[in-house]
Write a protein that holds these residues in place. Structure first.
Motif, PDB file in Angstrom:
ATOM      1  N   ASP A 169     -14.200  63.697  -6.495  1.00 13.42           N
ATOM      2  CA  ASP A 169     -12.783  63.463  -6.172  1.00 13.42           C
ATOM      3  C   ASP A 169     -12.058  64.757  -5.822  1.00 13.42           C
ATOM      4  O   ASP A 169     -10.987  64.722  -5.204  1.00 13.42           O
ATOM      5  CB  ASP A 169     -12.077  62.793  -7.349  1.00 13.42           C
ATOM      6  N   SER A 170     -12.632  65.892  -6.228  1.00  9.44           N
ATOM      7  CA  SER A 170     -11.995  67.178  -5.948  1.00  9.44           C
ATOM      8  C   SER A 170     -12.406  67.741  -4.597  1.00  9.44           C
ATOM      9  O   SER A 170     -11.837  68.745  -4.156  1.00  9.44           O
ATOM     10  CB  SER A 170     -12.353  68.189  -7.045  1.00  9.44           C
ATOM     11  N   LEU A 171     -13.403  67.127  -3.974  1.00 10.85           N
ATOM     12  CA  LEU A 171     -13.875  67.609  -2.684  1.00 10.85           C
ATOM     13  C   LEU A 171     -12.962  67.113  -1.564  1.00 10.85           C
ATOM     14  O   LEU A 171     -12.559  65.951  -1.557  1.00 10.85           O
ATOM     15  CB  LEU A 171     -15.306  67.127  -2.426  1.00 10.85           C
ATOM     16  N   PRO A 172     -12.625  67.984  -0.609  1.00  9.40           N
ATOM     17  CA  PRO A 172     -11.832  67.534   0.551  1.00  9.40           C
ATOM     18  C   PRO A 172     -12.547  66.419   1.305  1.00  9.40           C
ATOM     19  O   PRO A 172     -13.747  66.217   1.155  1.00  9.40           O
ATOM     20  CB  PRO A 172     -11.723  68.814   1.398  1.00  9.40           C
ATOM     21  N   GLU A 173     -11.829  65.725   2.135  1.00  5.19           N
ATOM     22  CA  GLU A 173     -12.375  64.578   2.846  1.00  5.19           C
ATOM     23  C   GLU A 173     -13.463  64.962   3.837  1.00  5.19           C
ATOM     24  O   GLU A 173     -14.513  64.338   3.903  1.00  5.19           O
ATOM     25  CB  GLU A 173     -11.251  63.824   3.570  1.00  5.19           C
ATOM     26  N   SER A 174     -13.226  65.991   4.621  1.00  9.11           N
ATOM     27  CA  SER A 174     -14.184  66.351   5.662  1.00  9.11           C
ATOM     28  C   SER A 174     -15.162  67.417   5.167  1.00  9.11           C
ATOM     29  O   SER A 174     -14.831  68.236   4.302  1.00  9.11           O
ATOM     30  CB  SER A 174     -13.464  66.870   6.908  1.00  9.11           C
ATOM     31  N   ALA A 175     -16.363  67.391   5.763  1.00  9.22           N
ATOM     32  CA  ALA A 175     -17.377  68.378   5.392  1.00  9.22           C
ATOM     33  C   ALA A 175     -16.925  69.791   5.740  1.00  9.22           C
ATOM     34  O   ALA A 175     -17.199  70.748   5.001  1.00  9.22           O
ATOM     35  CB  ALA A 175     -18.699  68.052   6.085  1.00  9.22           C
ATOM     36  N   GLY A 176     -16.213  69.911   6.853  1.00  8.97           N
ATOM     37  CA  GLY A 176     -15.719  71.224   7.247  1.00  8.97           C
ATOM     38  C   GLY A 176     -14.749  71.798   6.234  1.00  8.97           C
ATOM     39  O   GLY A 176     -14.780  72.991   5.932  1.00  8.97           O
TER      40      GLY A 176
END
Length: 212
Positions: A169-176
């Motif tokens: 949940d702490s990871l941004p939406e996009s891989a970039g």
């Protein structure tokens, strides 16, 4: 003959010690390689059964050689049953000592001293810290503090997968965006590998590590 009987006990115990040591040795140790295994097999077949084989000898042969102090049989001063008991106890004890049996059940029991030394390396320190972090940022800071390189990050794949799963949940939406977040704390080359493992742990595939 008496000295040979006691010497065979020592050889048997030494061989059993090496057998126990081979049990806990890592796969790259000499005892676990082809040459080491063959040497251990030869020694086991030669020395471990030697003491009981000696007890099959008859009593000391009387004659010119015996008069000269050369024994050609079992010394009458040594009890065969006691000798066999001593052989069994010393052989078993040597195997257990070689296996470091007092460490059984402890983490790293089946690792060599070189493997334990690796635990104090950057990978070992990072692995220990990653199990205790309370946030994604703490995990990335742990990687930065321990100085893990790309190769080390690959060895930490399981821990990074767990980190990505715990803090998905702490990871941004996009891989970039995930890469940019990671790159704020570790080097760009390392960030590639870490990002891939984090996304795999968070069940977000499709990120390809750039070659550097």
């Amino acid at each position: 003959m008496l000295g040979f009987a006691y010497g065979s006990l020592l050889l048997s115990a030494l061989t059993c010690y090496l057998i126990g040591l081979a049990v806990i040795a890592p796969s790259d140790a000499w005892l676990r390689k082809r040459s080491g295994i063959m040497a251990l097999i030869v020694a086991s077949l030669s020395f471990v059964p030697l003491p009981p084989q000696l007890t099959l000898l008859g009593s000391v042969v009387e004659g010119p050689l015996a008069t000269a102090g050369i024994s050609l049989g079992w010394p009458t001063s040594v009890s065969k049953p006691v000798y066999l008991v001593v052989w069994g106890i010393t052989s078993l004890a040597a195997v257990l000592v070689g296996m470091r049996v007092w460490n059984a059940g402890k983490p790293g029991w089946r690792e060599s001293s070189s493997s334990r030394a690796n635990d104090s390396s950057s990978v070992g320190r990072a692995r220990a810290l990653l199990t205790m972090v309370d946030s994604l940022e703490d995990g990335l800071d742990a990687l930065a503090r321990t100085g893990v390189d790309r190769k080390g990050a690959e060895q930490l794949g399981e821990e990074l997968h767990t980190l990505g799963r715990r803090y998905a949940d702490s990871l941004p939406e996009s891989a970039g965006d995930v890469y940019r977040l990671v790159a704020t704390r570790v080097s760009p080359g390392l960030a590639n590998v870490v990002t891939r493992h984090l996304l795999e742990g968070a069940a977000r595939g499709g990120y390809v590590t750039a070659k550097r």
